[in-house]
Write a protein that holds these residues in place. Structure first.
Motif, short mmCIF file in Angstrom:
data_model
loop_
_atom_site.label_atom_id
_atom_site.label_comp_id
_atom_site.label_asym_id
_atom_site.label_seq_id
_atom_site.Cartn_x
_atom_site.Cartn_y
_atom_site.Cartn_z
N PRO A 312 -7.44 0.17 6.85
CA PRO A 312 -6.51 1.24 6.71
C PRO A 312 -6.81 2.62 6.72
O PRO A 312 -8.06 2.86 6.61
N GLN A 313 -6.07 3.63 7.05
CA GLN A 313 -6.09 4.94 7.20
C GLN A 313 -5.47 5.67 6.02
O GLN A 313 -4.45 5.96 6.08
N GLY A 314 -6.28 6.51 5.50
CA GLY A 314 -5.89 7.12 4.13
C GLY A 314 -5.48 6.37 3.17
O GLY A 314 -5.19 5.11 3.16
N GLU A 315 -4.63 7.21 2.27
CA GLU A 315 -4.19 6.51 0.96
C GLU A 315 -2.85 5.89 1.42
O GLU A 315 -2.08 6.32 2.11
N VAL A 316 -2.73 4.68 0.54
CA VAL A 316 -1.36 3.90 0.85
C VAL A 316 -0.13 4.64 0.63
O VAL A 316 -0.27 5.29 -0.61
N ASN A 317 0.95 4.64 1.51
CA ASN A 317 2.09 5.21 0.95
C ASN A 317 2.80 4.30 0.02
O ASN A 317 3.32 3.27 0.10
N VAL A 318 2.82 4.82 -1.34
CA VAL A 318 3.16 4.12 -2.28
C VAL A 318 4.79 3.54 -2.24
O VAL A 318 5.14 2.51 -2.30
N LYS A 319 5.62 4.44 -1.73
CA LYS A 319 6.97 4.37 -1.57
C LYS A 319 7.31 3.27 -0.50
O LYS A 319 7.92 2.39 -0.61
N PHE A 354 0.82 1.40 18.11
CA PHE A 354 1.23 2.27 19.17
C PHE A 354 1.17 3.91 18.63
O PHE A 354 1.23 4.30 17.39
N PRO A 355 0.84 4.79 19.43
CA PRO A 355 0.83 6.10 19.26
C PRO A 355 2.18 6.70 18.70
O PRO A 355 2.25 8.03 18.02
N THR A 356 3.29 6.10 19.04
CA THR A 356 4.64 6.68 18.55
C THR A 356 5.31 5.48 18.02
O THR A 356 4.91 4.20 18.36
N PRO A 357 6.02 5.82 16.61
CA PRO A 357 6.50 4.71 15.75
C PRO A 357 7.89 4.31 16.30
O PRO A 357 8.39 3.32 15.54
N ILE A 358 8.30 4.98 17.67
CA ILE A 358 9.65 4.60 18.08
C ILE A 358 9.95 3.23 18.23
O ILE A 358 10.99 2.41 17.63
N ASN A 359 9.21 1.92 18.33
CA ASN A 359 9.39 0.68 18.28
C ASN A 359 9.61 0.19 16.92
O ASN A 359 10.43 -0.60 16.57
N LEU A 360 8.85 0.45 16.08
CA LEU A 360 8.66 0.07 14.57
C LEU A 360 10.15 0.36 14.10
O LEU A 360 10.77 -0.44 13.46
N ARG A 402 2.01 1.74 9.41
CA ARG A 402 1.12 2.33 10.54
C ARG A 402 -0.47 2.58 9.74
O ARG A 402 -1.46 2.22 10.36
N GLN A 403 -0.34 2.81 8.56
CA GLN A 403 -1.46 3.18 7.85
C GLN A 403 -2.28 2.02 7.49
O GLN A 403 -3.45 1.64 7.61
N THR A 404 -1.56 0.92 7.14
CA THR A 404 -2.24 -0.38 6.62
C THR A 404 -2.62 -1.31 7.51
O THR A 404 -3.83 -2.04 7.48
N GLN A 408 -3.31 4.09 12.05
CA GLN A 408 -2.70 5.29 12.58
C GLN A 408 -2.48 6.14 11.44
O GLN A 408 -2.52 5.68 10.45
N PRO A 409 -2.50 7.31 11.61
CA PRO A 409 -2.12 8.16 10.57
C PRO A 409 -0.78 7.93 9.88
O PRO A 409 0.21 7.92 10.42
N GLY A 410 -0.59 8.29 8.61
CA GLY A 410 0.75 8.12 7.95
C GLY A 410 1.25 9.51 8.06
O GLY A 410 1.73 10.03 6.97
N ASP A 411 1.72 10.07 8.92
CA ASP A 411 2.27 11.52 9.15
C ASP A 411 3.72 11.50 9.76
O ASP A 411 4.04 12.66 10.11
N VAL A 412 4.10 10.33 9.86
CA VAL A 412 5.75 10.41 10.22
C VAL A 412 6.58 11.13 9.32
O VAL A 412 6.44 10.87 8.26
#
Length: 429
Positions: A312-319, A354-360, A402-404, A408-412
């Motif tokens: 996992p990357q960084g703190e989990v996005n709780v929402k 993937f480096p882009t979240p477009i497919n997700l 992406r984080q979990t 990937q970083p959760g920066d979208v």
């Protein structure tokens, strides 16, 4: 003011005329040479014709011809009509059945080779490079001869070709010769050896023309050879990087690649978007040894780690976690483990990597249709959530995935989601 408009219009007309005349002038050197046929078609024995027919069908499958030349309405593999959205407009796959009125029933084997390897159809018609002759330029004459025999034995489909919808000035077809003069490689049959890597290179680079989707483009919309197979956004989806390093980093093995090519399903995910058509018409029909050759070439015989959840990357996005548990965990599991024959695992799924979240974003918005997979598999339907998730909700969910599991970083951001949705809806590249 009126005079200025008139002068601009005249200048534009002169430019078009220059393109047309220049294109026609350059045509003489654009058709390339045609190597001699490998067989005498007038003297084929029944056994020779049978052998060529079988080989031709395999060439048709390996070349993924039906993905662009099948009918979206009827599924007829040679009828044409598949739309190909480009920044310059929309092209439609043509009828390649032996219909003499609408298809290629009047073509010779020489004509077929020239069209495939050089992008020049009979009557000096220049094909748009959406026909991947920049990859097919190394096709062997023997493969084209076999393909011609197979095509001419198929039923004629009496369906008219659909007119392209290209924007001006890209609808000036003779001007394609100018592009060819700069960007198209000369036709030169592939010199294949008998080892698996050489066979795999021919299948990946030439027949499968994988780089056409999986490589970025230059300003002139030619393949960027300096970023070979490094991934590209095409028709509103990401065709991922498939270099050895990229495949290794996403947990692929050669056996998983072979399984994916054959069945469309593996621990890394399921074939979606344009690749679903590639699976149905091409790779699922190919011999096992060809699929293994492709996998060997793509991995370059490097050691591959296999599917392994990312840290996992960084703190989990709780929402995002709350949205996932409410919408997704019922099928994909709280730990992303998935369910056999029902829903794919997410903890080893490459889409989140993937480096882009477009497919997700696209899969989450649109869902997936229930469908049978080749060789006995089945994919259950997944609902789309476009009407349930705001841009903020989508950003939170995507960041959680992406984080979990994606490393990937959760920066979208919601603004990025909105921009990517526009790309998805318009098919921009």
């Amino acid at each position: 003011m009126a005079k200025r408009k008139w002068l601009r219009g005249l200048a534009l007309l002169l430019l078009v005329a220059l393109l047309v005349v220049g294109g026609m002038y350059l045509y003489g050197s654009s058709s390339g040479t045609v190597p001699p046929a490998t067989v005498d078609f007038a003297k084929l024995s029944p056994e020779q014709e049978k052998t060529l027919y079988a080989r031709g069908e395999q060439v048709f499958r390996a070349g993924d011809c039906a993905a662009c030349h099948s009918s979206p309405q009827t599924g007829a593999e040679l009828a044409g009509g598949v739309p190909m959205v480009t920044p310059m407009g929309t092209l439609y796959g043509t009828n390649i059945s032996p219909s003499k009125q609408h298809g290629i029933g009047n073509w010779t084997a020489d004509d077929l080779y020239r069209a495939i390897a050089s992008g020049v159809a009979p009557s000096r018609k220049l094909l748009y490079p959406a026909m991947p002759y920049t990859s097919y330029h190394q096709v062997t004459r023997g493969d084209v001869d076999a393909l011609w025999v197979w095509l001419m034995k198929q039923p004629a489909v009496e369906v008219a070709n659909r007119a392209n919808a290209m924007q001006f000035p890209f609808d000036v077809r003779p001007a394609v010769a100018l592009w060819n003069a700069v960007e198209r490689p000369a036709a030169k049959p592939f010199d294949a050896s008998t080892d698996a890597l050489s066979r795999g290179k021919y299948l990946v680079d030439v027949m499968g023309h994988c780089a056409e989707c999986h490589s970025p483009r230059t300003l002139t919309f030619a393949l960027d050879k300096s970023r070979y197979l490094e991934g590209s956004i095409i028709e509103g989806a990401y065709a991922p990087a498939i270099t050895p390093a990229a495949l290794s980093g996403r947990g692929w093995t050669r056996d998983d690649l072979v399984r994916f090519f054959r069945t469309g399903l593996s621990p890394q995910g399921v074939m979606t978007f344009r690749m679903a058509s590639v699976l149905d018409h091409s790779t699922s029909h190919m011999p096992e040894e060809d699929l293994r050759a492709m996998a060997a070439y793509l991995t370059q015989d490097q050691a591959m780690p296999g599917p392994k959840p990312k840290a996992p990357q960084g703190e989990v996005n709780v929402k995002g976690e709350a949205i996932y548990v409410g919408l997704c965990a019922g099928c994909h599991g709280v730990q992303g483990q998935g369910q056999p024959q029902s829903s794919v695992p997410l903890n080893t799924n490459t889409t989140a990597m993937f480096p882009t979240p477009i497919n997700l974003i696209r899969v989450t918005r649109e869902g997936l249709q229930e469908r049978d997979l080749p060789h006995g598999g089945r994919m259950q339907s997944m609902p789309g959530f476009a009407d349930k998730l705001s841009d903020q909700d989508m950003a939170d969910l995507v960041n959680y995935l992406r984080q979990t599991w994606g490393g990937q970083p959760g920066d979208v951001t919601p603004a990025q989601v909105a921009d990517l949705v526009k790309t998805i809806e318009h098919g921009d590249q």
